[in-house]
Design a protein around this motif. Structure first.
Motif, PDB file in Angstrom:
ATOM      1  N   PHE A 182      27.010  12.135 -24.675  1.00  0.00           N
ATOM      2  CA  PHE A 182      26.157  11.614 -25.937  1.00  0.00           C
ATOM      3  C   PHE A 182      26.269  12.741 -26.914  1.00  0.00           C
ATOM      4  O   PHE A 182      25.840  13.896 -26.416  1.00  0.00           O
ATOM      5  CB  PHE A 182      25.053  10.925 -25.583  1.00  0.00           C
ATOM      6  N   SER A 183      26.510  12.751 -28.123  1.00  0.00           N
ATOM      7  CA  SER A 183      26.125  13.789 -29.440  1.00  0.00           C
ATOM      8  C   SER A 183      24.940  13.636 -29.595  1.00  0.00           C
ATOM      9  O   SER A 183      24.306  12.408 -29.902  1.00  0.00           O
ATOM     10  CB  SER A 183      27.371  13.576 -30.195  1.00  0.00           C
ATOM     11  N   ARG A 184      24.163  15.044 -30.128  1.00  0.00           N
ATOM     12  CA  ARG A 184      23.067  14.760 -30.536  1.00  0.00           C
ATOM     13  C   ARG A 184      23.069  14.280 -31.901  1.00  0.00           C
ATOM     14  O   ARG A 184      23.969  14.430 -32.754  1.00  0.00           O
ATOM     15  CB  ARG A 184      22.561  16.055 -30.899  1.00  0.00           C
ATOM     16  N   GLY A 185      22.111  13.306 -32.428  1.00  0.00           N
ATOM     17  CA  GLY A 185      21.717  12.805 -33.880  1.00  0.00           C
ATOM     18  C   GLY A 185      22.654  11.331 -33.953  1.00  0.00           C
ATOM     19  O   GLY A 185      22.374  10.735 -34.880  1.00  0.00           O
ATOM     20  N   LEU A 186      23.365  10.959 -33.043  1.00  0.00           N
ATOM     21  CA  LEU A 186      24.017   9.601 -33.002  1.00  0.00           C
ATOM     22  C   LEU A 186      23.182   8.585 -32.711  1.00  0.00           C
ATOM     23  O   LEU A 186      22.255   8.945 -31.663  1.00  0.00           O
ATOM     24  CB  LEU A 186      25.336   9.615 -32.241  1.00  0.00           C
ATOM     25  N   PRO A 187      23.174   7.118 -33.011  1.00  0.00           N
ATOM     26  CA  PRO A 187      22.403   6.299 -32.433  1.00  0.00           C
ATOM     27  C   PRO A 187      22.359   6.153 -31.019  1.00  0.00           C
ATOM     28  O   PRO A 187      23.473   6.253 -30.373  1.00  0.00           O
ATOM     29  CB  PRO A 187      22.854   4.941 -33.336  1.00  0.00           C
ATOM     30  N   THR A 188      21.267   5.662 -30.453  1.00  0.00           N
ATOM     31  CA  THR A 188      21.201   5.473 -28.970  1.00  0.00           C
ATOM     32  C   THR A 188      21.722   3.983 -28.497  1.00  0.00           C
ATOM     33  O   THR A 188      20.908   3.437 -28.749  1.00  0.00           O
ATOM     34  CB  THR A 188      19.875   5.899 -28.572  1.00  0.00           C
ATOM     35  N   ALA A 189      22.790   4.152 -28.165  1.00  0.00           N
ATOM     36  CA  ALA A 189      23.341   2.584 -27.981  1.00  0.00           C
ATOM     37  C   ALA A 189      23.248   2.234 -26.495  1.00  0.00           C
ATOM     38  O   ALA A 189      23.560   0.996 -26.109  1.00  0.00           O
ATOM     39  CB  ALA A 189      24.843   2.848 -28.631  1.00  0.00           C
ATOM     40  N   HIS A 190      23.178   3.368 -25.643  1.00  0.00           N
ATOM     41  CA  HIS A 190      22.942   2.938 -24.111  1.00  0.00           C
ATOM     42  C   HIS A 190      21.839   3.465 -23.478  1.00  0.00           C
ATOM     43  O   HIS A 190      21.459   4.553 -23.651  1.00  0.00           O
ATOM     44  CB  HIS A 190      24.363   3.178 -23.651  1.00  0.00           C
ATOM     45  N   TRP A 191      21.558   2.796 -22.045  1.00  0.00           N
ATOM     46  CA  TRP A 191      20.874   3.230 -21.104  1.00  0.00           C
ATOM     47  C   TRP A 191      21.860   3.907 -20.165  1.00  0.00           C
ATOM     48  O   TRP A 191      23.026   3.242 -19.977  1.00  0.00           O
ATOM     49  CB  TRP A 191      19.947   2.579 -20.608  1.00  0.00           C
ATOM     50  N   ALA A 192      21.780   4.924 -19.523  1.00  0.00           N
ATOM     51  CA  ALA A 192      22.780   5.781 -18.704  1.00  0.00           C
ATOM     52  C   ALA A 192      22.429   6.088 -17.444  1.00  0.00           C
ATOM     53  O   ALA A 192      21.349   6.467 -17.222  1.00  0.00           O
ATOM     54  CB  ALA A 192      23.340   6.757 -19.420  1.00  0.00           C
ATOM     55  N   GLY A 193      23.276   5.725 -16.429  1.00  0.00           N
ATOM     56  CA  GLY A 193      23.107   6.123 -15.022  1.00  0.00           C
ATOM     57  C   GLY A 193      24.319   6.995 -14.575  1.00  0.00           C
ATOM     58  O   GLY A 193      25.519   6.674 -14.746  1.00  0.00           O
ATOM     59  N   VAL A 194      24.135   8.246 -13.724  1.00  0.00           N
ATOM     60  CA  VAL A 194      24.970   8.981 -13.526  1.00  0.00           C
ATOM     61  C   VAL A 194      25.371   8.433 -11.929  1.00  0.00           C
ATOM     62  O   VAL A 194      24.607   8.819 -10.992  1.00  0.00           O
ATOM     63  CB  VAL A 194      24.436  10.279 -13.122  1.00  0.00           C
ATOM     64  N   MET A 195      26.448   7.837 -11.713  1.00  0.00           N
ATOM     65  CA  MET A 195      27.060   7.495 -10.529  1.00  0.00           C
ATOM     66  C   MET A 195      27.597   8.813  -9.739  1.00  0.00           C
ATOM     67  O   MET A 195      27.455   8.546  -8.787  1.00  0.00           O
ATOM     68  CB  MET A 195      28.380   6.607 -10.821  1.00  0.00           C
ATOM     69  N   GLN A 196      28.224   9.765 -10.195  1.00  0.00           N
ATOM     70  CA  GLN A 196      28.509  10.954  -9.673  1.00  0.00           C
ATOM     71  C   GLN A 196      28.588  12.274 -10.840  1.00  0.00           C
ATOM     72  O   GLN A 196      28.783  11.927 -11.784  1.00  0.00           O
ATOM     73  CB  GLN A 196      29.807  10.859  -9.385  1.00  0.00           C
ATOM     74  N   GLY A 197      28.254  13.270 -10.040  1.00  0.00           N
ATOM     75  CA  GLY A 197      28.227  14.593 -10.803  1.00  0.00           C
ATOM     76  C   GLY A 197      26.868  14.801 -11.357  1.00  0.00           C
ATOM     77  O   GLY A 197      25.998  14.612 -10.709  1.00  0.00           O
ATOM     78  N   MET A 198      26.822  15.668 -12.272  1.00  0.00           N
ATOM     79  CA  MET A 198      25.547  16.083 -12.757  1.00  0.00           C
ATOM     80  C   MET A 198      25.750  16.328 -14.407  1.00  0.00           C
ATOM     81  O   MET A 198      26.830  16.835 -14.753  1.00  0.00           O
ATOM     82  CB  MET A 198      25.152  17.402 -12.224  1.00  0.00           C
ATOM     83  N   LEU A 199      24.729  15.886 -15.219  1.00  0.00           N
ATOM     84  CA  LEU A 199      24.914  16.257 -16.624  1.00  0.00           C
ATOM     85  C   LEU A 199      23.745  17.115 -16.912  1.00  0.00           C
ATOM     86  O   LEU A 199      22.674  17.160 -16.267  1.00  0.00           O
ATOM     87  CB  LEU A 199      24.536  14.841 -17.279  1.00  0.00           C
TER      88      LEU A 199
END
Length: 228
Positions: free
Chosen positions: A43-60
């Protein structure tokens, strides 16, 4: 990339336990799954928040870049966690950038479905209140450690924070993080992070590997985080 199926991931998410069959089916159908290679923007900073997100694998990682080009990383999100509910609720531009720290798979639930579920599911609303409260407590403690603790405590808190049961219930004891990456999450230089991690290893809290950190004694790690 091997990753859990969406059905498996949802079954392991605490908030889905009390959903009705109709709600579960609707949520399952609304979610899209995307893969992100390490270093790419989720997700880029400053863009509209269109989703709630879940991390299925990896790390953000959640970070901001200053006008001078300096990156300030203030949180990591490991697999098993959902995040971003604050921005979804406030319907504001995302206040931070989200980047894949490692190769990652992310489940994206549209904001409209998130809000619909919040309105019609009392159990989900109660879970969400608890989630927000846990997140606030986590960041208050992090600020306290950053301001009052020594560097080892700061690194220990950033690492032990990935094992917060309320926020990140399924984090594996071996975390695919380099020492440099943990330094970014902790807000310290690579050299400082290396010294702190070596001290934590000497105290039996962790075991360092190539591109990974294994937590061998979480209680010791948490104790060090509180020492500062």
């Amino acid at each position: 990339m091997d990753s859990p199926s969406l059905d498996t991931f949802l079954s392991q998410s605490a908030w889905t336990a009390a959903l009705t069959e109709e709600q579960s089916s609707r949520i399952r159908a609304a979610i899209t799954v995307r893969s992100f290679p390490a270093g790419s923007t989720v997700f880029s900073r400053g863009l509209p928040t269109a989703h709630w997100a879940g991390v299925m694998q990896g790390m953000l990682k959640l970070d901001n870049i200053t006008g001078e080009g300096r990156t300030s990383t203030f949180a990591g999100v490991p697999s098993g966690a959902w995040f971003g509910e604050g921005s979804v609720l406030k319907d504001e531009p995302r206040p931070y950038a989200v980047t894949a720290l490692t190769d990652s798979v992310v489940a994206l639930l549209p904001r409209s479905e998130f809000l619909r579920l919040l309105q019609e599911s009392h159990p989900f609303a109660l879970w969400l209140i608890g989630q927000l409260n846990a997140r606030l407590a986590h960041y208050v403690a992090q600020v306290q450690t950053d301001r009052l603790g020594d560097r080892t405590a700061q690194v220990a808190y950033s690492l032990s924070g990935l094992f917060n049961d309320a926020l990140f219930p399924n984090t594996a004891r071996r975390v695919a993080l380099s020492q440099e990456e943990l330094g970014r999450l902790s807000g310290v230089s690579c050299q400082v992070a290396n010294r702190a991690l070596q001290e934590l290893q000497d105290r039996g809290a962790i075991r360092l590997g190539y591109g990974s950190i294994e937590v061998t004694d979480l209680k010791v790690l948490q104790a060090v985080a509180r020492e500062g």
